[in-house]
Design a protein around this motif. Structure first.
Motif, PDB file in Angstrom:
ATOM      1  N   VAL A 126      86.463   3.504  18.624  1.00 32.42           N
ATOM      2  CA  VAL A 126      87.364   4.576  19.059  1.00 32.42           C
ATOM      3  C   VAL A 126      86.516   5.842  19.190  1.00 32.42           C
ATOM      4  CG1 VAL A 126      89.411   5.938  18.452  1.00 32.42           C
ATOM      5  CG2 VAL A 126      89.245   3.529  17.740  1.00 32.42           C
ATOM      6  N   VAL A 127      86.651   6.546  20.301  1.00 30.09           N
ATOM      7  CA  VAL A 127      85.970   7.844  20.399  1.00 30.09           C
ATOM      8  C   VAL A 127      87.022   8.946  20.292  1.00 30.09           C
ATOM      9  CG1 VAL A 127      84.557   9.395  21.793  1.00 30.09           C
ATOM     10  CG2 VAL A 127      83.995   6.956  21.671  1.00 30.09           C
ATOM     11  N   ALA A 128      86.815   9.817  19.313  1.00 28.98           N
ATOM     12  CA  ALA A 128      87.727  10.943  19.093  1.00 28.98           C
ATOM     13  C   ALA A 128      87.216  12.146  19.876  1.00 28.98           C
ATOM     14  CB  ALA A 128      87.804  11.271  17.610  1.00 28.98           C
ATOM     15  N   ILE A 129      88.136  12.811  20.535  1.00 34.61           N
ATOM     16  CA  ILE A 129      87.781  14.008  21.299  1.00 34.61           C
ATOM     17  C   ILE A 129      88.656  15.159  20.805  1.00 34.61           C
ATOM     18  CG2 ILE A 129      87.677  15.068  23.591  1.00 34.61           C
ATOM     19  CD1 ILE A 129      87.422  12.272  24.796  1.00 34.61           C
ATOM     20  N   ASP A 130      88.008  16.203  20.306  1.00 31.35           N
ATOM     21  CA  ASP A 130      88.726  17.433  19.936  1.00 31.35           C
ATOM     22  C   ASP A 130      88.582  18.408  21.093  1.00 31.35           C
ATOM     23  OD1 ASP A 130      89.278  16.347  17.470  1.00 31.35           O
ATOM     24  OD2 ASP A 130      87.631  17.370  16.444  1.00 31.35           O
ATOM     25  N   THR A 131      89.705  18.884  21.596  1.00 30.37           N
ATOM     26  CA  THR A 131      89.640  19.719  22.791  1.00 30.37           C
ATOM     27  C   THR A 131      90.406  21.024  22.598  1.00 30.37           C
ATOM     28  OG1 THR A 131      90.170  19.790  25.152  1.00 30.37           O
ATOM     29  CG2 THR A 131      91.627  18.471  23.765  1.00 30.37           C
ATOM     30  N   ARG A 132      89.898  22.063  23.232  1.00 28.30           N
ATOM     31  CA  ARG A 132      90.566  23.365  23.189  1.00 28.30           C
ATOM     32  C   ARG A 132      90.436  24.002  24.571  1.00 28.30           C
ATOM     33  NH1 ARG A 132      91.480  26.840  18.731  1.00 28.30           N
ATOM     34  NH2 ARG A 132      89.981  25.800  17.389  1.00 28.30           N
ATOM     35  N   TYR A 133      91.483  24.707  24.984  1.00 30.13           N
ATOM     36  CA  TYR A 133      91.487  25.353  26.297  1.00 30.13           C
ATOM     37  C   TYR A 133      90.772  26.700  26.163  1.00 30.13           C
ATOM     38  CZ  TYR A 133      93.405  26.354  30.937  1.00 30.13           C
ATOM     39  OH  TYR A 133      93.561  26.604  32.277  1.00 30.13           O
ATOM     40  N   VAL A 134      89.611  26.808  26.801  1.00 26.67           N
ATOM     41  CA  VAL A 134      88.802  28.028  26.683  1.00 26.67           C
ATOM     42  C   VAL A 134      88.429  28.526  28.074  1.00 26.67           C
ATOM     43  CG1 VAL A 134      86.697  29.055  25.720  1.00 26.67           C
ATOM     44  CG2 VAL A 134      87.789  27.164  24.520  1.00 26.67           C
ATOM     45  N   ASP A 135      88.716  29.745  28.381  1.00 25.52           N
ATOM     46  CA  ASP A 135      88.363  30.354  29.669  1.00 25.52           C
ATOM     47  C   ASP A 135      88.778  29.483  30.853  1.00 25.52           C
ATOM     48  OD1 ASP A 135      87.278  32.470  28.290  1.00 25.52           O
ATOM     49  OD2 ASP A 135      85.253  31.595  28.249  1.00 25.52           O
ATOM     50  N   GLY A 136      90.004  29.031  30.835  1.00 25.91           N
ATOM     51  CA  GLY A 136      90.511  28.258  31.962  1.00 25.91           C
ATOM     52  C   GLY A 136      89.979  26.837  32.053  1.00 25.91           C
ATOM     53  N   LYS A 137      89.418  26.330  30.973  1.00 20.97           N
ATOM     54  CA  LYS A 137      88.812  24.997  31.019  1.00 20.97           C
ATOM     55  C   LYS A 137      89.078  24.242  29.715  1.00 20.97           C
ATOM     56  CE  LYS A 137      84.202  23.419  30.853  1.00 20.97           C
ATOM     57  NZ  LYS A 137      82.786  23.715  30.910  1.00 20.97           N
ATOM     58  N   HIS A 138      89.512  22.978  29.834  1.00 24.67           N
ATOM     59  CA  HIS A 138      89.641  22.137  28.649  1.00 24.67           C
ATOM     60  C   HIS A 138      88.236  21.778  28.166  1.00 24.67           C
ATOM     61  CE1 HIS A 138      93.949  21.742  28.744  1.00 24.67           C
ATOM     62  NE2 HIS A 138      93.893  21.465  30.044  1.00 24.67           N
ATOM     63  N   THR A 139      87.898  22.242  26.970  1.00 24.84           N
ATOM     64  CA  THR A 139      86.523  22.135  26.491  1.00 24.84           C
ATOM     65  C   THR A 139      86.445  21.278  25.231  1.00 24.84           C
ATOM     66  OG1 THR A 139      86.211  24.385  27.314  1.00 24.84           O
ATOM     67  CG2 THR A 139      84.508  23.518  25.837  1.00 24.84           C
ATOM     68  N   VAL A 140      85.516  20.313  25.232  1.00 19.78           N
ATOM     69  CA  VAL A 140      85.308  19.455  24.065  1.00 19.78           C
ATOM     70  C   VAL A 140      84.679  20.280  22.946  1.00 19.78           C
ATOM     71  CG1 VAL A 140      84.072  17.420  23.205  1.00 19.78           C
ATOM     72  CG2 VAL A 140      85.016  17.429  25.536  1.00 19.78           C
ATOM     73  N   HIS A 141      85.227  20.120  21.737  1.00 21.20           N
ATOM     74  CA  HIS A 141      84.676  20.782  20.558  1.00 21.20           C
ATOM     75  C   HIS A 141      84.202  19.738  19.548  1.00 21.20           C
ATOM     76  CE1 HIS A 141      86.505  24.291  22.307  1.00 21.20           C
ATOM     77  NE2 HIS A 141      86.153  25.072  21.287  1.00 21.20           N
ATOM     78  N   THR A 142      83.237  20.109  18.732  1.00 19.27           N
ATOM     79  CA  THR A 142      82.765  19.183  17.692  1.00 19.27           C
ATOM     80  C   THR A 142      82.888  19.865  16.331  1.00 19.27           C
ATOM     81  OG1 THR A 142      80.502  19.953  17.966  1.00 19.27           O
ATOM     82  CG2 THR A 142      81.154  18.008  19.243  1.00 19.27           C
ATOM     83  N   HIS A 143      82.419  19.139  15.296  1.00 20.77           N
ATOM     84  CA  HIS A 143      82.418  19.661  13.930  1.00 20.77           C
ATOM     85  C   HIS A 143      83.816  20.112  13.494  1.00 20.77           C
ATOM     86  CE1 HIS A 143      78.258  19.717  15.286  1.00 20.77           C
ATOM     87  NE2 HIS A 143      77.959  19.499  14.029  1.00 20.77           N
ATOM     88  N   GLY A 144      84.745  19.170  13.584  1.00 19.79           N
ATOM     89  CA  GLY A 144      86.105  19.453  13.161  1.00 19.79           C
ATOM     90  C   GLY A 144      86.759  20.508  14.024  1.00 19.79           C
ATOM     91  N   GLY A 145      86.304  20.611  15.261  1.00 19.66           N
ATOM     92  CA  GLY A 145      86.924  21.535  16.194  1.00 19.66           C
ATOM     93  C   GLY A 145      86.344  22.943  16.152  1.00 19.66           C
ATOM     94  N   ARG A 146      85.280  23.142  15.365  1.00 23.57           N
ATOM     95  CA  ARG A 146      84.732  24.494  15.206  1.00 23.57           C
ATOM     96  C   ARG A 146      83.727  24.879  16.295  1.00 23.57           C
ATOM     97  NH1 ARG A 146      84.734  22.559   9.985  1.00 23.57           N
ATOM     98  NH2 ARG A 146      82.536  22.089  10.068  1.00 23.57           N
ATOM     99  N   LYS A 147      82.976  23.853  16.790  1.00 26.45           N
ATOM    100  CA  LYS A 147      81.891  24.195  17.723  1.00 26.45           C
ATOM    101  C   LYS A 147      82.214  23.787  19.163  1.00 26.45           C
ATOM    102  CE  LYS A 147      77.434  23.498  16.750  1.00 26.45           C
ATOM    103  NZ  LYS A 147      76.239  22.877  16.110  1.00 26.45           N
ATOM    104  N   PRO A 148      82.268  24.750  20.080  1.00 27.23           N
ATOM    105  CA  PRO A 148      82.489  24.404  21.483  1.00 27.23           C
ATOM    106  C   PRO A 148      81.246  23.736  22.084  1.00 27.23           C
ATOM    107  CG  PRO A 148      82.168  26.771  21.252  1.00 27.23           C
ATOM    108  CD  PRO A 148      82.130  26.206  19.873  1.00 27.23           C
ATOM    109  N   THR A 149      81.458  22.869  23.059  1.00 33.00           N
ATOM    110  CA  THR A 149      80.332  22.255  23.768  1.00 33.00           C
ATOM    111  C   THR A 149      80.440  22.652  25.244  1.00 33.00           C
ATOM    112  OG1 THR A 149      81.517  20.275  24.457  1.00 33.00           O
ATOM    113  CG2 THR A 149      80.550  20.244  22.249  1.00 33.00           C
ATOM    114  N   ASP A 150      79.518  22.149  26.050  1.00 30.18           N
ATOM    115  CA  ASP A 150      79.578  22.414  27.492  1.00 30.18           C
ATOM    116  C   ASP A 150      80.447  21.398  28.221  1.00 30.18           C
ATOM    117  OD1 ASP A 150      77.821  24.467  27.115  1.00 30.18           O
ATOM    118  OD2 ASP A 150      76.038  23.207  27.461  1.00 30.18           O
ATOM    119  N   LEU A 151      80.972  20.426  27.469  1.00 29.49           N
ATOM    120  CA  LEU A 151      81.656  19.311  28.123  1.00 29.49           C
ATOM    121  C   LEU A 151      83.091  19.648  28.491  1.00 29.49           C
ATOM    122  CD1 LEU A 151      80.410  16.510  25.715  1.00 29.49           C
ATOM    123  CD2 LEU A 151      79.707  16.783  28.113  1.00 29.49           C
TER     124      LEU A 151
END
Lengths: 251, 196
Positions: A126-151
């Motif tokens: 299973v791949v877990a994806i934590d996502t947050r809407y940032v600057d008009g873009k659904h952005t993958v976050h890591t580290h329990g949702g704390r760190k934004p990525t470029d994805l």
């Protein structure tokens, strides 16, 4: 007919369940094995354990816990948190986990998904994806949702599937802890684009939210934690509610 | 002698079968030794993963020649069931041929994901392994390939099309679902198997 799954999630630290709001302010919600037993008996379709212990000692405790759970419940369960290698997965499966879930390590090293799928089969990855809407873009976050990525979330979900993941566990950081309902639009976009099942997570506050995520959200499974732990929504009531509204449910 | 002998080969995680037997208090051994398998009281043949890899592992151990001739109660689960069939489309491999049935991939259909993952119902029972199980009860599936309906089908499930949830012929029993994590229904099936 294949049924929609109701999945309680147990956040684990040192063998006990904890759950906070927006992943901080942890509260102790009880003994993990006991909770697992109750959920299985009440009709949960599957369980997810997310280990947030980082220490080596804590990992050993986790394996012991997984083994106890495997000897206690007769439904499938997934274990995630801190998994970054074939050896980690092997230890968890041997301890009795049916599936494992990876998150940050998959973002750091996407090749890991392919490796694990090759070694153990897609059905248990299973791949877990934590996502947050940032600057008009659904952005993958890591580290329990704390760190934004470029994805970007939808394209990452597709890559994860192409690499051999068997299921997606999608958590919206925007809705998580709010109890205002699941992120329906994003869940639907990912689920209708995916050939593999999508487990929706984050935001469940009442029974209607599950109905919405299975219909509008097109999710294959709905996951929640605190509303189950604190008995705000009893699982039998939730399943009956959905069944009465023509959702395919195992009673 | 343990009540159940589990066949050990390279086909993923057999642990959940062992723990399921622990839960219902049944003794077992896990072995790849041909003489232990031939003298076993009852045999469980688990399996997850890919069919052609699993068949290769059986051939490497000589188990492909041994299994079809066994006379004691024999239960294959998931990929274990598929390997008991004649051929699998997964990896285009000839299998053990106990059941004269091909294993084929689910056809694509709008609204249906492959693999089928989750709980689905079984019905049209024709097996003593299902004593105490109700028509329409749910079991846990996780698979992309299936056995079509045949004379040896003893339980049916519907996903995209009706297919074999269970097969049975002489001393060979098989379920496509994961009986080891199929709740009380799965445990009942194991208990019935132990009682055979």
């Amino acid at each position: 007919m294949l049924t929609k799954r109701i999945i309680p999630c147990l956040d684990i630290k040192n063998g006990r369940t904890v759950k906070g709001t927006n992943f901080v302010n942890l509260r102790d919600a009880g003994d993990a094995v006991e909770l697992a037993r109750i959920y299985a008996k009440e009709g949960a379709d599957e369980l997810v354990f997310l280990d947030i212990t980082a220490t080596v000692e804590g990992r050993k405790t986790l394996l012991e816990l997984v083994n106890k759970v495997a000897h206690t419940i007769n439904i499938p369960f997934t274990v995630g948190g801190g998994i970054s290698s074939v050896a980690d997965v092997s230890a968890l499966l041997n301890a009795g986990a049916d599936k494992i879930s990876i998150n940050s390590s998959a973002v750091r090293n996407p090749e890991l998904i392919s490796e694990l799928a090759q070694e153990f089969g897609s059905q248990c990855i299973v791949v877990a994806i934590d996502t947050r809407y940032v600057d008009g873009k659904h952005t993958v976050h890591t580290h329990g949702g704390r760190k934004p990525t470029d994805l970007e979330t939808i394209s990452w979900a597709k890559e994860v599937e192409d690499r051999g993941a068997g299921e997606l566990l999608l958590t919206s950081m925007d809705t998580d802890g709010t109890k205002d309902g699941f992120a329906l639009e994003l869940t639907a976009a990912i689920s209708s684009n995916a050939g593999i099942p999508v487990i929706a997570s984050g935001g469940a506050g009442n029974m209607e939210h599950f109905y919405d995520v299975f219909t509008t959200g097109k999710a294959d499974a709905g996951l929640a934690a605190s509303i189950f732990h604190f008995k705000e929504i009893p699982i039998p009531d939730l399943k009956l509610y959905l069944k009465e509204r023509d959702i395919s449910i195992r009673l | 002698m343990p009540e159940i002998t589990i066949i050990k080969y390279n086909a993923g995680n057999v642990m959940s079968v062992m723990y399921a037997l622990d839960r219902i208090g049944v003794s077992y051994q896990l072995t790849d030794k041909i003489e232990d398998i031939q003298s076993a009281e009852k045999i469980i043949f688990p399996g997850v993963g890919e069919a052609s890899t699993a068949m290769k592992s059986l051939r490497d151990n000589g188990l492909d020649k041994v299994i079809p001739d066994l006379k004691q109660p024999f239960l294959g689960t998931c990929v274990g069931m598929q390997l008991l069939c004649k051929h699998s489309e997964e990896g285009d491999v000839n299998c053990l041929g106990v059941f004269d049935i091909p294993i084929v991939k689910f056809p694509k259909k709008e609204g249906f994901k492959i693999p089928q993952t989750g709980w689905n119902s079984i019905s049209d029972f024709k097996s003593e392994l299902l004593n105490g199980v109700r028509d329409g009860d749910y079991v846990y599936y996780n698979h992309s390939f299936y056995a079509p309906i045949s004379a040896e089908t003893v339980a049916t499930t519907d996903y995209i099309l009706p297919y074999s949830g269970m097969l049975q012929k002489d001393n060979f029993y098989a379920c496509q679902f994961h009986s080891e994590i199929s709740g009380d229904v799965g445990e009942q099936i194991f208990k019935n198997f132990v009682k055979l």
